[in-house]
Scaffold this active site. Structure first.
Site, PDB file in Angstrom:
ATOM      1  N   THR A 140       0.687  -1.437  -0.199  1.00 11.04           N
ATOM      2  CA  THR A 140       0.034   0.161  -0.006  1.00 11.04           C
ATOM      3  C   THR A 140       0.590   1.423   0.038  1.00 11.04           C
ATOM      4  O   THR A 140       0.531   2.210  -0.524  1.00 11.04           O
ATOM      5  CB  THR A 140      -1.315  -0.015   1.335  1.00 11.04           C
ATOM      6  OG1 THR A 140      -0.450  -0.060   2.286  1.00 11.04           O
ATOM      7  CG2 THR A 140      -2.033  -1.285   0.744  1.00 11.04           C
TER       8      THR A 140
ATOM      9  N   ARG B 293      -6.213  -3.195 -15.117  1.00  7.02           N
ATOM     10  CA  ARG B 293      -7.382  -2.461 -15.019  1.00  7.02           C
ATOM     11  C   ARG B 293      -7.153  -1.244 -14.069  1.00  7.02           C
ATOM     12  O   ARG B 293      -7.822  -0.282 -14.001  1.00  7.02           O
ATOM     13  CB  ARG B 293      -8.614  -3.277 -14.398  1.00  7.02           C
ATOM     14  CG  ARG B 293      -8.819  -4.262 -15.565  1.00  7.02           C
ATOM     15  CD  ARG B 293      -9.786  -5.357 -14.808  1.00  7.02           C
ATOM     16  NE  ARG B 293      -8.800  -6.334 -14.338  1.00  7.02           N
ATOM     17  CZ  ARG B 293      -9.020  -7.507 -13.798  1.00  7.02           C
ATOM     18  NH1 ARG B 293     -10.332  -7.944 -13.945  1.00  7.02           N
ATOM     19  NH2 ARG B 293      -8.203  -8.147 -13.339  1.00  7.02           N
TER      20      ARG B 293
ATOM     21  N   GLU C  37      -8.146   7.618 -23.957  1.00  5.13           N
ATOM     22  CA  GLU C  37      -7.684   7.197 -25.391  1.00  5.13           C
ATOM     23  C   GLU C  37      -8.107   8.320 -26.408  1.00  5.13           C
ATOM     24  O   GLU C  37      -9.300   8.652 -26.219  1.00  5.13           O
ATOM     25  CB  GLU C  37      -8.011   5.675 -25.526  1.00  5.13           C
ATOM     26  CG  GLU C  37      -7.453   5.492 -27.093  1.00  5.13           C
ATOM     27  CD  GLU C  37      -7.529   3.996 -27.358  1.00  5.13           C
ATOM     28  OE1 GLU C  37      -8.139   3.372 -26.481  1.00  5.13           O
ATOM     29  OE2 GLU C  37      -7.067   3.565 -28.458  1.00  5.13           O
ATOM     30  N   TYR C  38      -7.131   8.496 -27.267  1.00  4.46           N
ATOM     31  CA  TYR C  38      -7.606   9.478 -28.502  1.00  4.46           C
ATOM     32  C   TYR C  38      -8.872   8.576 -29.363  1.00  4.46           C
ATOM     33  O   TYR C  38      -8.707   7.418 -29.714  1.00  4.46           O
ATOM     34  CB  TYR C  38      -6.597   9.213 -29.311  1.00  4.46           C
ATOM     35  CG  TYR C  38      -6.392  10.359 -30.632  1.00  4.46           C
ATOM     36  CD1 TYR C  38      -6.242  11.605 -30.461  1.00  4.46           C
ATOM     37  CD2 TYR C  38      -6.761   9.735 -31.888  1.00  4.46           C
ATOM     38  CE1 TYR C  38      -6.309  12.379 -31.413  1.00  4.46           C
ATOM     39  CE2 TYR C  38      -7.187  10.856 -32.914  1.00  4.46           C
ATOM     40  CZ  TYR C  38      -6.486  12.215 -32.630  1.00  4.46           C
ATOM     41  OH  TYR C  38      -6.638  12.892 -33.857  1.00  4.46           O
TER      42      TYR C  38
ATOM     43  N   ARG D 225     -13.795   7.846 -32.807  1.00  2.00           N
ATOM     44  CA  ARG D 225     -15.233   8.108 -33.045  1.00  2.00           C
ATOM     45  C   ARG D 225     -15.249   9.520 -33.560  1.00  2.00           C
ATOM     46  O   ARG D 225     -16.047  10.008 -34.172  1.00  2.00           O
ATOM     47  CB  ARG D 225     -16.138   7.784 -31.986  1.00  2.00           C
ATOM     48  CG  ARG D 225     -16.443   6.372 -31.582  1.00  2.00           C
ATOM     49  CD  ARG D 225     -17.551   6.280 -30.475  1.00  2.00           C
ATOM     50  NE  ARG D 225     -18.734   6.366 -30.819  1.00  2.00           N
ATOM     51  CZ  ARG D 225     -19.741   6.771 -30.003  1.00  2.00           C
ATOM     52  NH1 ARG D 225     -19.632   6.715 -28.670  1.00  2.00           N
ATOM     53  NH2 ARG D 225     -20.892   6.794 -30.442  1.00  2.00           N
TER      54      ARG D 225
ATOM     55  N   ARG E 256     -13.528   3.515 -38.978  1.00  2.00           N
ATOM     56  CA  ARG E 256     -12.378   2.875 -38.429  1.00  2.00           C
ATOM     57  C   ARG E 256     -12.256   1.502 -38.260  1.00  2.00           C
ATOM     58  O   ARG E 256     -11.091   0.857 -38.182  1.00  2.00           O
ATOM     59  CB  ARG E 256     -12.187   3.486 -36.853  1.00  2.00           C
ATOM     60  CG  ARG E 256     -13.675   3.099 -36.167  1.00  2.00           C
ATOM     61  CD  ARG E 256     -13.323   3.207 -34.778  1.00  2.00           C
ATOM     62  NE  ARG E 256     -14.787   3.062 -33.956  1.00  2.00           N
ATOM     63  CZ  ARG E 256     -14.788   3.166 -32.693  1.00  2.00           C
ATOM     64  NH1 ARG E 256     -13.660   3.437 -31.991  1.00  2.00           N
ATOM     65  NH2 ARG E 256     -15.969   3.190 -32.075  1.00  2.00           N
TER      66      ARG E 256
ATOM     67  N   ASN F  50       3.297  -3.832 -11.010  1.00  2.00           N
ATOM     68  CA  ASN F  50       2.652  -4.831 -11.386  1.00  2.00           C
ATOM     69  C   ASN F  50       2.874  -5.013 -12.938  1.00  2.00           C
ATOM     70  O   ASN F  50       3.147  -6.038 -13.678  1.00  2.00           O
ATOM     71  CB  ASN F  50       1.246  -5.069 -11.043  1.00  2.00           C
ATOM     72  CG  ASN F  50       1.190  -5.325  -9.590  1.00  2.00           C
ATOM     73  OD1 ASN F  50       1.981  -5.724  -8.849  1.00  2.00           O
ATOM     74  ND2 ASN F  50       0.010  -5.020  -9.078  1.00  2.00           N
TER      75      ASN F  50
ATOM     76  N   ARG G 129       5.257  -7.186 -18.038  1.00  2.00           N
ATOM     77  CA  ARG G 129       5.492  -6.717 -19.112  1.00  2.00           C
ATOM     78  C   ARG G 129       7.199  -6.504 -19.746  1.00  2.00           C
ATOM     79  O   ARG G 129       7.474  -6.382 -20.745  1.00  2.00           O
ATOM     80  CB  ARG G 129       4.617  -5.370 -19.552  1.00  2.00           C
ATOM     81  CG  ARG G 129       3.154  -5.516 -19.484  1.00  2.00           C
ATOM     82  CD  ARG G 129       2.627  -6.774 -20.032  1.00  2.00           C
ATOM     83  NE  ARG G 129       1.131  -6.844 -19.974  1.00  2.00           N
ATOM     84  CZ  ARG G 129       0.456  -7.751 -20.594  1.00  2.00           C
ATOM     85  NH1 ARG G 129       1.048  -8.744 -21.450  1.00  2.00           N
ATOM     86  NH2 ARG G 129      -0.973  -7.964 -20.382  1.00  2.00           N
TER      87      ARG G 129
END
Lengths: 308, 308, 308, 308
Positions: free
Chosen positions: C89, C114, C120-121, C124, C202, C224, C229
């Protein structure tokens, strides 16, 4: 642990009802369902619902159309693989819901696990029962001298008796005054006047009073809870609950439970330096703590892992 | 939507199996279980598991020992009260798990809902099927002129045909090349050499290809999803899924569904200024947008709410 | 990586501005602030804001009034202790915000984390630039034969040329058609008629096109991300980003970075069975895989840890 | 609220230090930084760090390279638009960290907000100070007769005096016994023998004792907290904190604060049925509660919104 007659009747009623379902079902857990498992002097854990079983983890990992199970050995191997490689998302696909009765100071530790759903009995809304935790004499330990946040030796009898006397008397007192402030009558049932708001009166209760809640969590986060709370460093009072929950896990998802023991509960973590120490030892080098490059405490922990 | 014979057999097998359970069970949802509900041209939603029902919400809110239900009218009143006052935690006590097949561009919107569990079919691990979304002609809309992130008029036939031709041809091409790079053989099944890693080859696929995942969420977050994605401002392609899911919700938790419509889906939010406008209107004042103090768009929205 | 002149001017402007602050400040990270660090052929990571430093972790762990720092050696010891015992924590008390440009298929892996905030760009709302990822020849690897989800040998030159040709040609094609459907004119700038809604057009783009987002995360969840990654099993294309972020971490919170290497990145996990194997080896027993009780792959991993 | 001389010195030291930073900086919040704002009789809120400002929200919503700000009016319009349409993710891009001292029963409500980071002062590790909350006489309210979870009239003087006497005496008693069990000496400083573990002794303390923690949250979840806890239905004791935090928000992100008041704090929600009622009223119909189709309580709430 006392369950009132009314509550017992409700439990029995739920246990008698059965419906057919197409969902994955775990007979060993069904057997346990709704039944309170005692914890501490007045607490309990009882499973009130669950979703999924070992096959649900397999099914989600494979994103399959059917139940996903093949042979038990294949399912087991996949579950072990997932847990070993910390592929944790399939374990989120099983879910369990518990009804827990626990002292407030235990609840305060428990609630720190944020990835769960909770509904607690409200002392703003209702009056708490007169139930408070008093440790068994053998659990009255002195402050540890080596660990600032742990327990050491058990108190001697005289000191223990004094502590128990304090805990009991103070809990009795604050509860009697709680009722008195509420105007709810004292133990003898006499009415004592217009009542203070419940949300205020409760502040006089001490942290060993029992509360209760519904707690729902997925298997991944259930294991996170168990890792921390079934651990030897956890406070005894929460560990009691964690151990009940480990029993539940074993009945619910036995393959996952076995993998969890192998790769988590009974596993060990070696730091970069500790790896070097083990390599040198395997090469025949005799090493002591100063030569290891490890701080004293890490050295001790490593020796414990290595059984030395 | 095509389901392969193998998958269909798996589904049928799951549907035939039934076990007795002590858990809350919803016959109307059991009926639906495992059965794919079509969405778009190749997608589907199917319910693969669930936990709890309307009574589970009531039970958690009351932290009760038994099922928690009293009369339906009392349960309904409590559920309405909870939803109206945004006491959302009891709605976390019911859970649902879906298997969804959806175009990647829809999946990219969907995944923004973080409080859910997801296991997606891995294109690092497996080869994606040749399934891509092509809109029905009536859904081929021009860019909206008033709303930078919405649709306007439907395209005329000629333009629509051109767009459909592009979408189909390009998807065919990129998929053929995907297989070719994988060395997996082309449509005609010829082997075309040593294969590029799947995790690389997939990058050639376009965003209308279908993916699939297991998605598990509690009822509170399910409603959050539906509020945003069943809304008229949501992109049509995700709304189709949200509408299927609303149907599921109605069968699963009918009391919660009714309350959700009343206090959420069909409700309206009035800003501080809008409240003043309504008060002035009720007092008989005639107000137009400039006099209202509301920006044009907020005024229009308010008039729509008020049916004017 | 190309940055337009306008964007470059914005960056320079941000870099020139400085204000006095009472907040913890990290000169080495300030130096880096706003500057894009290249990743892949057109991507980048740039730090746009941060909160806290190593001392913030110490301060939160001690719940102290002042900055919490004592001697560097004491702070370091506390940070090591916290990380070693998974007291995570306090690491949530430092926060970082990145602007990242990355291929969509990388974004799809990234978003699985998450516990972060993302903007995000929007395709739409806006038209995506013509920027797509094409791997360098040396990263064009064949599917691994041993690992269903990894890469094996590099492709030979001829095969590589074929793959690169496909990736480039298809990306050019789908982008040209994207513009054509939008009615936004093709490369030559000719207008081609009324435009399809951006949210539809798109879907013709492939997964190697670049997107960009703001991504904000606390240090615990940053670690994490890096654990998974920056790992050798992660797909190369996301690992490139993780490695840039590890560099950032080293400048931002050097004490935490050192502890993270020691107890995490370069550490090893021993299963219950593996512990027994090491104990037996240390006792002088000669063990091979069948005698170890470990599956082949776990045995290989253990031997690698032990440097054998 | 008393701050010890040592703590005060630490605060002053932090306030004197200033470094240049390229990060967004809010002078009005810098002015406040580290300074405890009193809450209740011994509690406080103090801001210890923050990330971002109004422009950070705008910047994230636009995924822009520079600071993102254009004219204040444009930024304000965008922020209002985002909040109105519940586009909440850009508000996650600003973050604040508080040091809070608060009674345990308030902490128990507060911690229910799970999307925040918390480090609490540990009573397993340290000894709590003798500080407990006793309400001011004017806040000693009787249980509400209409609302099972609220306060009604203020207690009369005699009853209030009795309650205050109980709260003070019991808190003194349990704290004296807490020290006695710890062997930490009583008020007079005498040593009273070998000490019970701190993790056990603390259970004797009552819920009005103060604890303290570091609490870090993003602006979106900060607003969620304020919506619930600055509301008239929140318990007075947590509302006091929420009001301090609203003041902080106004200094930190004034544009967001104004939008939050307009679209949230001072807004109203109309159910589907309530919308119909308003439409009928605007059409000139005279309606009373039975004719409205609204339950009594919802009718009353609607009349309050409509100022009738």
């Amino acid at each position: 642990m006392e369950i009132s007659d009314d509550d017992r009747a409700e439990i029995e009623k739920s246990r008698r009802e059965a419906s057919p379902t197409r969902r994955p079902t775990v007979p060993a857990l069904e057997e346990l369902l709704f039944e309170p498992m005692p914890a501490l002097d007045h607490g309990f854990v009882r499973v009130v619902d669950y979703m999924g079983d070992d096959s649900s983890i397999v099914q989600a990992a494979r994103v399959s159309y059917g139940r996903g199970t093949r042979k038990v050995s294949e399912d087991s191997a996949l579950i072990r693989y997932l847990l070993r490689h910390r592929h944790t998302t399939p374990f989120e696909m099983a879910e369990i819901k518990l009804h827990v009765k626990l002292p407030i100071f235990v609840a305060r530790q428990w609630i720190r696990h944020r990835t769960a759903s909770v509904n607690e009995y409200s002392a703003r809304y209702s009056i708490l029962d007169k139930e408070f935790y008093v440790p068994a004499k053998e659990h009255l330990a002195a402050q540890s001298s080596s660990n600032r946040q742990g327990r050491g030796e058990t108190l001697d009898d005289e000191r223990a008796a004094e502590v128990l006397e304090i805990l009991r008397t103070d809990a009795e007192t604050v509860y009697r005054h709680y009722l008195q402030m509420l105007g709810a009558g004292d133990d003898a049932g006499q009415d004592v006047g217009p009542g203070l708001a419940r949300e205020l009166a409760r502040m006089n209760l001490s942290l060993n009073f029992y509360t209760q809640w519904y707690w729902k969590v997925d298997l991944h986060n259930f294991m996170n809870f168990l890792r921390l709370r079934a651990d030897a460093h956890a406070q005894y009072e929460i560990r009691v609950y964690a151990e009940r929950m480990l029993d539940v896990m074993k009945k619910w998802v036995p393959l996952s439970h076995a993998a969890f023991e192998e790769y988590d509960l009974k596993s060990a973590h070696l730091s970069a330096t500790a790896i070097q120490v083990v390599r040198r030892m395997l090469a025949g080098e005799r090493i002591d703590q100063p030569a290891s490059g490890l701080p004293k405490r890490e050295w001790d922990d490593l020796m414990r892992v290595l059984g030395r």
